[in-house]
Design an enzyme around this catalytic site. Structure first.
Site, mmCIF file in Angstrom:
data_model
loop_
_atom_site.group_PDB
_atom_site.id
_atom_site.type_symbol
_atom_site.label_atom_id
_atom_site.label_comp_id
_atom_site.label_asym_id
_atom_site.label_seq_id
_atom_site.Cartn_x
_atom_site.Cartn_y
_atom_site.Cartn_z
ATOM 1 N N VAL A 100 70.997 56.691 20.586
ATOM 2 C CA VAL A 100 69.775 56.901 20.876
ATOM 3 C C VAL A 100 69.557 56.282 22.387
ATOM 4 O O VAL A 100 68.873 56.877 23.214
ATOM 5 C CB VAL A 100 68.535 56.369 20.063
ATOM 6 N N ARG A 192 58.700 35.418 29.357
ATOM 7 C CA ARG A 192 58.775 34.654 30.649
ATOM 8 C C ARG A 192 58.359 35.509 31.882
ATOM 9 O O ARG A 192 57.933 35.070 32.857
ATOM 10 C CB ARG A 192 60.573 34.289 30.734
ATOM 11 N N TYR A 231 69.963 44.754 7.056
ATOM 12 C CA TYR A 231 69.393 45.748 7.945
ATOM 13 C C TYR A 231 67.678 45.915 7.832
ATOM 14 O O TYR A 231 66.979 45.584 8.547
ATOM 15 C CB TYR A 231 70.115 47.171 8.019
#
Length: 420
Positions: A100, A192, A231
């Site tokens: 993907v 950040r 997962y």
């Protein structure tokens, strides 16, 4: 009186003979020297030819490398839209060399953005993005997201994680680290630099659902200690981290729950339904169906998913969104469809059902339609034909390299020492 002239005559004849003999000897000497010179010349020429041949052997590979470099300098890239400085974004795609991720990279590059792909090539491949290498807007970094990354970006598509059962079960601890520590590092980076982060979550967060079709407000039905838990739970905690960072640190997050996706650049032996069936049909082997084949899945083509991811990233929707195809098929129907499209006489072989294999899977995409204006547009058969064509080409390529892939069964490897 006659003896004196005779003596003189004999003396003259002797002198001529001597001169003649000396002349013949001189000619013989000259001929010998000339022959040696000719031989030496011939040896020298042969030696020079051998030296030249050897030099040619050494230089030819260098010429090849020069030609390759020239090709790389004159490489033709896919068409890229020009964006002004204010519209062009610096985008990080983790797992960007994967199935993907590489298609997403293509779209972002062609839209004119600057794209940095980060991948550790556990399941990703350089071949998937090699057509962009050398482009001024593209950068490829071999890096594991479990380690911190310090770069300046505007958007982060966080796709890094093995996504097929054999791959994420192969090293469950590594899978957990990628989805937890890796996500933590990417959220830290987003905090950040003030970037927006999109998490590629999964329909696996719903587990084996008791609600059908699955809406975004369904909490799921997951086995937290099963073989797929590394997962499933990894993605669930990744979602939790995203919303913790959003609430506590003000990080902009987007969460896509991705349903079954297929298309070119899938790993041929990744153990997923589509790749298994296509590979088996092309090789004339039985199509293996786990269980009765009554389990249902909804398959979307990869270009539809990529469009959905980009639409979600650039929207104002911060809550999870399902991205999938609501057209539902049983596994058995799907096997028969691929068998017909390939045109092969392969049989269908039934094997014992895999543990924790979801019985039903169908997305409710009302939210995506309403808030993103997105829905799948590629018909299933059209997408399958493209995938079959790609797999056929891959088989030809790998046959030339003496490697024929075999579908991976959905199982866990045991008794193997791994570095986590």
């Amino acid at each position: 009186m006659l003896s004196q002239p005779l003596l003189r005559l004999a003396s003259a004849v002797s002198r001529r003979r001597m001169k003649l003999l000396l002349g013949i000897a001189l000619l013989a000497y000259v001929a010998s020297v000339w022959g040696n010179l000719v031989n030496m010349r011939s040896i020298q020429e042969n030696g020079e030819l051998r030296i030249e041949s050897r030099i040619e052997e050494i230089i030819e590979p260098l010429r090849e490398k020069i030609r390759d470099l020239e090709k790389s300098f004159t490489q033709k890239y896919p068409p890229v839209k020009f964006l002004s400085e204010k519209d062009r974004k610096r985008i990080l795609v983790t797992g960007g060399a994967g199935f993907v991720g590489s298609h997403l990279t293509d779209k972002l590059m062609m839209d004119g953005h600057e794209v940095t792909v980060v991948d550790n090539f556990f399941t990703g491949r350089k071949r998937n993005v090699e057509h962009w290498i050398g482009h001024e807007n593209f950068e490829l970094i071999n890096h594991d997201v479990v380690e911190p990354l310090y770069i300046e970006v505007d958007q982060i598509y966080h796709l890094a994680s093995p996504a097929s059962p054999p791959n994420y079960m192969y090293n469950p601890i590594k899978t957990l680290k990628t989805n937890t520590i890796g996500t933590l590092n990417m959220l830290g980076l987003a905090k950040r630099v003030g970037a927006r982060l999109l998490l590629a979550s999964t329909s696996e967060v719903y587990g084996d659902p008791e609600v059908h079709p699955q809406t975004e407000d369904y909490w799921g039905h997951v086995n937290p200690i099963g073989p797929r838990a590394c997962y499933d739970e990894g993605k669930r905690v990744a979602e939790t981290m995203c919303y913790a960072y959003m609430k506590q640190e003000g990080v902009e997050v987007r969460v896509a729950r991705i349903f079954n996706t297929f298309g070119p650049r899938m790993h041929m032996n990744d153990g997923r339904v589509v790749s298994n069936f296509i590979l088996q049909a092309l090789q004339g082997e039985p199509l293996t169906v786990y269980g009765s084949g009554s389990q249902t899945r909804a398959f979307q083509y990869v270009s539809d998913l990529v469009n959905g991811l980009v639409a979600l990233m650039n929207s104002n929707v911060s809550s999870p969104v399902n991205l999938g195809n609501p057209e539902e098929h049983t596994i058995l129907e799907f096997a028969q469809l691929i068998k017909n499209l390939v045109g092969d006489g392969s049989e269908i072989q039934f094997l014992s059902e895999a543990q924790d294999d979801p019985q039903k899977r169908k997305p409710d995409i009302k939210k995506a339609k309403l808030m993103l204006g997105w829905e799948p547009v590629v018909p299933l058969e059209e997408g399958l034909n493209k995938a079959i064509h790609y797999f056929r080409k891959e088989l030809e390529y790998q046959a030339n390299n003496q490697y024929i892939p075999k579908p991976k069964p959905a199982r866990i490897k045991k008794g193997r020492t791994r570095h986590n």
